[in-house]
Motif scaffolding. Structure first.
Motif, PDB file in Angstrom:
ATOM      1  N   ALA A  83      59.120 -55.973 -28.036  1.00 61.72           N
ATOM      2  CA  ALA A  83      60.501 -55.734 -28.465  1.00 61.72           C
ATOM      3  C   ALA A  83      60.485 -55.481 -29.966  1.00 61.72           C
ATOM      4  O   ALA A  83      59.962 -56.300 -30.727  1.00 61.72           O
ATOM      5  CB  ALA A  83      61.374 -56.945 -28.140  1.00 61.72           C
ATOM      6  N   ASP A  84      61.025 -54.332 -30.367  1.00 62.16           N
ATOM      7  CA  ASP A  84      60.967 -53.957 -31.786  1.00 62.16           C
ATOM      8  C   ASP A  84      62.151 -53.050 -32.099  1.00 62.16           C
ATOM      9  O   ASP A  84      62.717 -52.424 -31.189  1.00 62.16           O
ATOM     10  CB  ASP A  84      59.636 -53.236 -32.076  1.00 62.16           C
ATOM     11  CG  ASP A  84      59.233 -53.337 -33.542  1.00 62.16           C
ATOM     12  OD1 ASP A  84      58.325 -54.129 -33.852  1.00 62.16           O
ATOM     13  OD2 ASP A  84      59.838 -52.631 -34.375  1.00 62.16           O
ATOM     14  N   VAL A  85      62.492 -52.958 -33.391  1.00 57.83           N
ATOM     15  CA  VAL A  85      63.606 -52.075 -33.782  1.00 57.83           C
ATOM     16  C   VAL A  85      63.122 -50.681 -34.181  1.00 57.83           C
ATOM     17  O   VAL A  85      63.925 -49.787 -34.394  1.00 57.83           O
ATOM     18  CB  VAL A  85      64.421 -52.655 -34.965  1.00 57.83           C
ATOM     19  CG1 VAL A  85      65.235 -53.847 -34.525  1.00 57.83           C
ATOM     20  CG2 VAL A  85      63.513 -53.015 -36.131  1.00 57.83           C
ATOM     21  N   ASP A  86      61.808 -50.506 -34.277  1.00 62.49           N
ATOM     22  CA  ASP A  86      61.235 -49.201 -34.666  1.00 62.49           C
ATOM     23  C   ASP A  86      61.266 -48.266 -33.455  1.00 62.49           C
ATOM     24  O   ASP A  86      60.383 -48.307 -32.593  1.00 62.49           O
ATOM     25  CB  ASP A  86      59.803 -49.414 -35.161  1.00 62.49           C
ATOM     26  CG  ASP A  86      59.142 -48.144 -35.678  1.00 62.49           C
ATOM     27  OD1 ASP A  86      59.534 -47.036 -35.229  1.00 62.49           O
ATOM     28  OD2 ASP A  86      58.223 -48.248 -36.510  1.00 62.49           O
ATOM     29  N   ALA A  87      62.301 -47.404 -33.395  1.00 61.21           N
ATOM     30  CA  ALA A  87      62.528 -46.572 -32.196  1.00 61.21           C
ATOM     31  C   ALA A  87      61.338 -45.665 -31.852  1.00 61.21           C
ATOM     32  O   ALA A  87      60.922 -45.619 -30.686  1.00 61.21           O
ATOM     33  CB  ALA A  87      63.808 -45.756 -32.360  1.00 61.21           C
ATOM     34  N   VAL A 122      58.616 -47.831 -30.313  1.00 65.28           N
ATOM     35  CA  VAL A 122      59.026 -48.274 -28.972  1.00 65.28           C
ATOM     36  C   VAL A 122      58.865 -47.128 -27.969  1.00 65.28           C
ATOM     37  O   VAL A 122      58.332 -47.320 -26.865  1.00 65.28           O
ATOM     38  CB  VAL A 122      60.491 -48.789 -28.996  1.00 65.28           C
ATOM     39  CG1 VAL A 122      61.037 -48.955 -27.584  1.00 65.28           C
ATOM     40  CG2 VAL A 122      60.569 -50.115 -29.751  1.00 65.28           C
ATOM     41  N   ASP A 123      59.280 -45.924 -28.363  1.00 66.16           N
ATOM     42  CA  ASP A 123      59.157 -44.752 -27.474  1.00 66.16           C
ATOM     43  C   ASP A 123      57.699 -44.483 -27.123  1.00 66.16           C
ATOM     44  O   ASP A 123      57.365 -44.233 -25.963  1.00 66.16           O
ATOM     45  CB  ASP A 123      59.762 -43.495 -28.133  1.00 66.16           C
ATOM     46  CG  ASP A 123      61.285 -43.554 -28.186  1.00 66.16           C
ATOM     47  OD1 ASP A 123      61.856 -44.418 -27.493  1.00 66.16           O
ATOM     48  OD2 ASP A 123      61.886 -42.757 -28.926  1.00 66.16           O
ATOM     49  N   SER A 132      56.321 -47.326 -24.823  1.00 73.19           N
ATOM     50  CA  SER A 132      56.871 -47.314 -23.459  1.00 73.19           C
ATOM     51  C   SER A 132      56.402 -46.075 -22.695  1.00 73.19           C
ATOM     52  O   SER A 132      56.280 -46.094 -21.475  1.00 73.19           O
ATOM     53  CB  SER A 132      58.395 -47.405 -23.480  1.00 73.19           C
ATOM     54  OG  SER A 132      58.940 -46.361 -24.240  1.00 73.19           O
ATOM     55  N   ASN A 177      63.769 -51.654 -27.136  1.00 73.76           N
ATOM     56  CA  ASN A 177      64.379 -51.858 -28.453  1.00 73.76           C
ATOM     57  C   ASN A 177      64.944 -53.277 -28.515  1.00 73.76           C
ATOM     58  O   ASN A 177      65.683 -53.695 -27.622  1.00 73.76           O
ATOM     59  CB  ASN A 177      65.481 -50.829 -28.697  1.00 73.76           C
ATOM     60  CG  ASN A 177      65.892 -50.810 -30.161  1.00 73.76           C
ATOM     61  OD1 ASN A 177      66.332 -51.813 -30.709  1.00 73.76           O
ATOM     62  ND2 ASN A 177      65.725 -49.672 -30.800  1.00 73.76           N
ATOM     63  N   SER A 178      64.580 -54.025 -29.557  1.00 73.37           N
ATOM     64  CA  SER A 178      64.986 -55.432 -29.622  1.00 73.37           C
ATOM     65  C   SER A 178      66.482 -55.593 -29.925  1.00 73.37           C
ATOM     66  O   SER A 178      67.007 -56.705 -29.850  1.00 73.37           O
ATOM     67  CB  SER A 178      64.154 -56.192 -30.658  1.00 73.37           C
ATOM     68  OG  SER A 178      64.204 -55.545 -31.899  1.00 73.37           O
ATOM     69  N   SER A 206      68.670 -53.852 -28.113  1.00 76.32           N
ATOM     70  CA  SER A 206      69.320 -53.326 -26.906  1.00 76.32           C
ATOM     71  C   SER A 206      69.526 -54.409 -25.857  1.00 76.32           C
ATOM     72  O   SER A 206      68.970 -55.514 -25.953  1.00 76.32           O
ATOM     73  CB  SER A 206      68.458 -52.218 -26.299  1.00 76.32           C
ATOM     74  OG  SER A 206      67.287 -52.782 -25.726  1.00 76.32           O
TER      75      SER A 206
END
Length: 382
Positions: free
Chosen positions: A31-35, A38-39, A42, A68-69, A71
């Motif tokens: 879980a992270d805020v760096d989009a 994360v993309d 995943s 996303n942390s 979301s």
């Protein structure tokens, strides 16, 4: 244990805790805020870790994904997970506490009464206990009793050097770590069955290991950085290969080690071997770790419970040698970086109110103490 949610998909998250969990066949959701990060995680659901010691090997970590942390996805994961871990940095724990509290609340709402264990894997003393306090601020009081029964907040001590990724590397997910790693958890704080994870060591005397790491690895690392900065060295390896810095760093760790030997009855010979092991790790030819990265946030590092002042307080308690620890603190006061708000604040404070008041403000030492007088004298010679 089948799955875990790990907050923090940075180099430490991927290279250390995420890897140990995945290697133990745990399905890990980062879980992270760096989009973009994360993309990529995943989408690929795997990444490479370069493990460097006497030799270099590349491992592929699989069975991972990311959300996303910020979301709702992360809340959904917490409802069903067995374990929550973090590697976000001490300052971010307070930020993710609300998300974790929401996840616990929704978990209970969904009728999931199986135990959940939460482990903050941060460079701080009793970081999970701190996180628990923050989580409970956001958790309805009516749920506290149930959380006390079902949610374990497990303190840990973590140790692995993970430098920033090399800029030349064309794989943004690949991370380099040293072969040495230590993850020690307080076995008394788990709820339900303690997971069996290779590389996670259980103890009922966590503070001995927390302070051993803080007083040795962390103390030595930052003193290497600050003395290295003063002599114009760029990396930890370059600094520790300077004979005068090597000798002073080793002496500082011997001084802090004397506190540990007296406080926890550590075996002197074994502890000296641990010091030598750490000095070898600093000189790892495969790790490019810049002194500026290790030296940053000097105000935090000068805190009463952190790597410079806490061992010093121990030497005062036991009446033992501390001259080189005092020099390390003086060197920290010389640290300058235009990119580091704490370094700027520290230098401003020294200019405005002098060494004595600055040290008293940030370390908690008495301005009239013998230690502050000695640090001032050393500072003027650096």
């Amino acid at each position: 244990m089948k799955n875990a949610v790990h907050f923090g998909a940075g180099n430490i998250g991927r290279g250390f805790i995420g890897k140990l969990l995945a290697d133990a066949d745990v399905e890990v959701t980062f879980a992270d805020v760096d989009a973009p990060l994360v993309d990529q995680l995943s989408h690929k659901q795997e990444y490479k870790v370069k493990v460097v010691g006497n030799e270099c090997q590349i491992d592929t970590v699989t069975h991972v994904t990311a959300v996303n942390s910020a979301s709702d996805d992360v809340i959904e994961r917490i409802i069903h997970t067995d374990l929550v871990t973090t590697a976000v940095g001490p300052n971010v724990l307070d930020i993710i506490a609300k998300t974790i509290a929401t996840g616990i609340s929704k978990r209970f709402e969904a009728g999931n009464n199986s135990p959940l264990n939460i482990i903050a894997c941060e460079n701080m003393v009793r970081g999970t206990t701190h996180l628990k306090g923050e989580v409970y601020k956001h958790l309805e009081e009516s749920l506290h009793e149930k959380a006390n029964e079902l949610v374990g907040f497990v303190d840990s001590a973590v140790d692995r050097i993970v430098p920033p990724a090399e800029a030349a590397n064309d794989d943004p997910l690949e991370v380099t770590v040293e072969s040495f790693s230590e993850w020690i958890v307080d076995e008394q704080q788990f709820k339900g069955e303690i997971p069996d994870i290779s590389g996670m060591e259980k103890t009922n005397n966590l503070m001995a290991f927390v302070e051993r790491k803080l007083f040795t690895l962390n103390t030595g690392h930052c003193i290497t950085a600050y003395l290295g900065c003063l002599k114009g060295h760029k990396t930890i390896r370059e600094a520790i290969e300077d004979p005068s810095i090597y000798a002073e760093v080793k002496q500082a760790m011997i001084e802090s080690g004397e506190v540990l030997i007296r406080r926890y009855q550590f075996d002197r010979e074994l502890h000296n071997a641990y010091i030598n092991k750490i000095l070898t790790r600093f000189a790892n030819p495969y790790l490019v770790d810049e002194v500026d990265r290790v030296g940053r946030q000097p105000i935090r590092k000068l805190g009463a419970n952190d790597r410079l002042v806490k061992p010093l307080l121990g030497t005062i308690e036991y009446g033992t040698e501390n001259q080189t620890l005092l020099k390390g603190i003086a060197a920290a006061l010389k640290y300058q970086s235009d990119d580091d708000p704490q370094a700027i604040e520290l230098q401003d404070s020294i200019k405005k109110q002098g060494i004595g008041k600055t040290l008293a403000q940030y370390t908690g030492l008495s301005e009239s103490s013998e230690e502050i007088a000695k640090i001032k004298t050393i500072f003027e010679t650096l």
